[in-house]
Design a protein around this motif. Structure first.
Motif, PDB file in Angstrom:
ATOM      1  N   SER A  37       5.894 -15.947   7.211  1.00 15.20           N
ATOM      2  CA  SER A  37       6.252 -14.975   8.239  1.00 15.20           C
ATOM      3  C   SER A  37       5.688 -13.606   7.907  1.00 15.20           C
ATOM      4  O   SER A  37       5.588 -13.231   6.734  1.00 15.20           O
ATOM      5  CB  SER A  37       7.770 -14.888   8.365  1.00 15.20           C
ATOM      6  N   ALA A  38       5.364 -12.857   8.933  1.00 14.39           N
ATOM      7  CA  ALA A  38       4.959 -11.469   8.741  1.00 14.39           C
ATOM      8  C   ALA A  38       6.178 -10.592   8.442  1.00 14.39           C
ATOM      9  O   ALA A  38       6.047  -9.485   7.941  1.00 14.39           O
ATOM     10  CB  ALA A  38       4.242 -10.960   9.983  1.00 14.39           C
ATOM     11  N   ASP A  39       7.352 -11.142   8.723  1.00 11.19           N
ATOM     12  CA  ASP A  39       8.615 -10.438   8.464  1.00 11.19           C
ATOM     13  C   ASP A  39       9.053 -10.742   7.030  1.00 11.19           C
ATOM     14  O   ASP A  39       9.373 -11.887   6.693  1.00 11.19           O
ATOM     15  CB  ASP A  39       9.666 -10.925   9.467  1.00 11.19           C
ATOM     16  N   ASP A  40       9.077  -9.728   6.170  1.00 14.89           N
ATOM     17  CA  ASP A  40       9.428  -9.926   4.761  1.00 14.89           C
ATOM     18  C   ASP A  40      10.831 -10.497   4.571  1.00 14.89           C
ATOM     19  O   ASP A  40      11.107 -11.154   3.567  1.00 14.89           O
ATOM     20  CB  ASP A  40       9.292  -8.625   3.975  1.00 14.89           C
ATOM     21  N   SER A  41      11.724 -10.259   5.517  1.00 16.51           N
ATOM     22  CA  SER A  41      13.082 -10.796   5.379  1.00 16.51           C
ATOM     23  C   SER A  41      13.110 -12.312   5.555  1.00 16.51           C
ATOM     24  O   SER A  41      14.046 -12.977   5.123  1.00 16.51           O
ATOM     25  CB  SER A  41      14.034 -10.132   6.376  1.00 16.51           C
ATOM     26  N   ILE A  42      12.063 -12.878   6.177  1.00 13.14           N
ATOM     27  CA  ILE A  42      11.963 -14.339   6.337  1.00 13.14           C
ATOM     28  C   ILE A  42      11.113 -14.926   5.224  1.00 13.14           C
ATOM     29  O   ILE A  42      11.469 -15.923   4.615  1.00 13.14           O
ATOM     30  CB  ILE A  42      11.388 -14.694   7.720  1.00 13.14           C
ATOM     31  N   GLY A  43       9.979 -14.298   4.944  1.00 14.87           N
ATOM     32  CA  GLY A  43       9.112 -14.746   3.851  1.00 14.87           C
ATOM     33  C   GLY A  43       8.434 -16.071   4.127  1.00 14.87           C
ATOM     34  O   GLY A  43       7.973 -16.329   5.231  1.00 14.87           O
ATOM     35  N   ILE A  44       8.425 -16.942   3.123  1.00  9.63           N
ATOM     36  CA  ILE A  44       7.783 -18.254   3.212  1.00  9.63           C
ATOM     37  C   ILE A  44       8.844 -19.321   3.412  1.00  9.63           C
ATOM     38  O   ILE A  44       9.833 -19.371   2.684  1.00  9.63           O
ATOM     39  CB  ILE A  44       6.959 -18.548   1.946  1.00  9.63           C
ATOM     40  N   VAL A  45       8.619 -20.180   4.404  1.00  9.85           N
ATOM     41  CA  VAL A  45       9.548 -21.265   4.725  1.00  9.85           C
ATOM     42  C   VAL A  45       8.786 -22.584   4.593  1.00  9.85           C
ATOM     43  O   VAL A  45       7.669 -22.715   5.094  1.00  9.85           O
ATOM     44  CB  VAL A  45      10.102 -21.120   6.161  1.00  9.85           C
ATOM     45  N   ASP A 133       0.441 -11.118  14.949  1.00 13.40           N
ATOM     46  CA  ASP A 133       0.864 -11.180  13.544  1.00 13.40           C
ATOM     47  C   ASP A 133       2.238 -11.815  13.368  1.00 13.40           C
ATOM     48  O   ASP A 133       3.039 -11.398  12.533  1.00 13.40           O
ATOM     49  CB  ASP A 133       0.862  -9.783  12.901  1.00 13.40           C
ATOM     50  N   GLY A 134       2.498 -12.844  14.155  1.00 14.03           N
ATOM     51  CA  GLY A 134       3.789 -13.526  14.077  1.00 14.03           C
ATOM     52  C   GLY A 134       3.958 -14.385  12.841  1.00 14.03           C
ATOM     53  O   GLY A 134       5.060 -14.801  12.511  1.00 14.03           O
ATOM     54  N   GLY A 135       2.876 -14.686  12.147  1.00 13.39           N
ATOM     55  CA  GLY A 135       2.946 -15.498  10.944  1.00 13.39           C
ATOM     56  C   GLY A 135       1.786 -16.468  10.872  1.00 13.39           C
ATOM     57  O   GLY A 135       0.945 -16.545  11.775  1.00 13.39           O
ATOM     58  N   ILE A 136       1.757 -17.224   9.781  1.00 15.64           N
ATOM     59  CA  ILE A 136       0.674 -18.180   9.531  1.00 15.64           C
ATOM     60  C   ILE A 136       1.262 -19.515   9.091  1.00 15.64           C
ATOM     61  O   ILE A 136       2.077 -19.574   8.164  1.00 15.64           O
ATOM     62  CB  ILE A 136      -0.283 -17.654   8.438  1.00 15.64           C
ATOM     63  N   TYR A 137       0.842 -20.585   9.777  1.00 12.60           N
ATOM     64  CA  TYR A 137       1.192 -21.936   9.369  1.00 12.60           C
ATOM     65  C   TYR A 137       0.094 -22.460   8.464  1.00 12.60           C
ATOM     66  O   TYR A 137      -1.085 -22.363   8.784  1.00 12.60           O
ATOM     67  CB  TYR A 137       1.337 -22.855  10.586  1.00 12.60           C
ATOM     68  N   SER A 138       0.484 -23.040   7.338  1.00 18.26           N
ATOM     69  CA  SER A 138      -0.454 -23.619   6.383  1.00 18.26           C
ATOM     70  C   SER A 138      -0.274 -25.135   6.385  1.00 18.26           C
ATOM     71  O   SER A 138       0.838 -25.636   6.167  1.00 18.26           O
ATOM     72  CB  SER A 138      -0.181 -23.053   4.991  1.00 18.26           C
ATOM     73  N   TRP A 139      -1.373 -25.870   6.641  1.00 19.53           N
ATOM     74  CA  TRP A 139      -1.347 -27.326   6.737  1.00 19.53           C
ATOM     75  C   TRP A 139      -2.284 -27.934   5.705  1.00 19.53           C
ATOM     76  O   TRP A 139      -3.314 -27.346   5.366  1.00 19.53           O
ATOM     77  CB  TRP A 139      -1.828 -27.762   8.129  1.00 19.53           C
ATOM     78  N   LYS A 140      -1.963 -29.126   5.255  1.00 16.99           N
ATOM     79  CA  LYS A 140      -2.802 -29.893   4.307  1.00 16.99           C
ATOM     80  C   LYS A 140      -3.340 -31.117   5.045  1.00 16.99           C
ATOM     81  O   LYS A 140      -2.588 -31.833   5.719  1.00 16.99           O
ATOM     82  CB  LYS A 140      -1.948 -30.336   3.116  1.00 16.99           C
TER      83      LYS A 140
END
Length: 146
Positions: A37-45, A133-140
């Motif tokens: 997330s671009a929001d530091d309060s959410i971070g990485i999920v 800048d809502g966030g970035i999804y990372s896929w494998k």
């Protein structure tokens, strides 16, 4: 120039998007690793289980998404000649009515897919960026591209 690039692509066996534009996404399948997330309060999920959320990008522009308690279908397309990065538009057209209460990230993916605006391929990793800048999804990658 475009015809020459397409000819080289055909000779090398790369996948083609429905419009005839070479892309590294066509025919690929992915497993969600994390959302940043671009929001530091959410971070990485991260998903509760690594196999919970899968994305398939068909050669014909079809999209299939497997969630823990739901399946989505739709379409996808890129707007650029670069097979490693560029714009990405996803349209979700059908969904089962079930909501994934046990996996909040699955609900988020379902909600956010139409807001994906760009992608970047880096080896066996796909990064999908959201609008504004809502966030970035990372896929494998879970199967090689055709």
């Amino acid at each position: 120039m475009y015809k020459g690039a397409l000819f080289v692509c055909l000779l090398s066996g790369c996948a083609l998007q429905p419009s005839g534009i070479p892309t590294g996404l066509a025919g690929s399948a992915w497993q969600l690793e994390e959302f940043q997330s671009a929001d530091d309060s959410i971070g990485i999920v991260t998903p509760r289980q690594s196999s919970d959320i899968e994305l398939k990008l068909g050669l014909d522009g079809d999209l299939a998404v497997k969630l823990p308690c739901n399946e989505l279908s739709g379409t996808w397309k890129t707007g650029d000649l670069d097979p490693k990065s560029g714009t990405l538009h996803i349209s979700v057209q059908a969904s089962a009515a079930a909501k994934c209460v046990s996996e909040p990230l699955a609900q988020q993916v379902e909600r956010n897919l139409p807001f994906v605006r760009s992608f970047k391929l880096d080896g066996d990793r796909l990064y999908m960026s959201l609008f504004a800048d809502g966030g970035i999804y990372s896929w494998k990658r879970i199967q090689p591209a055709n």
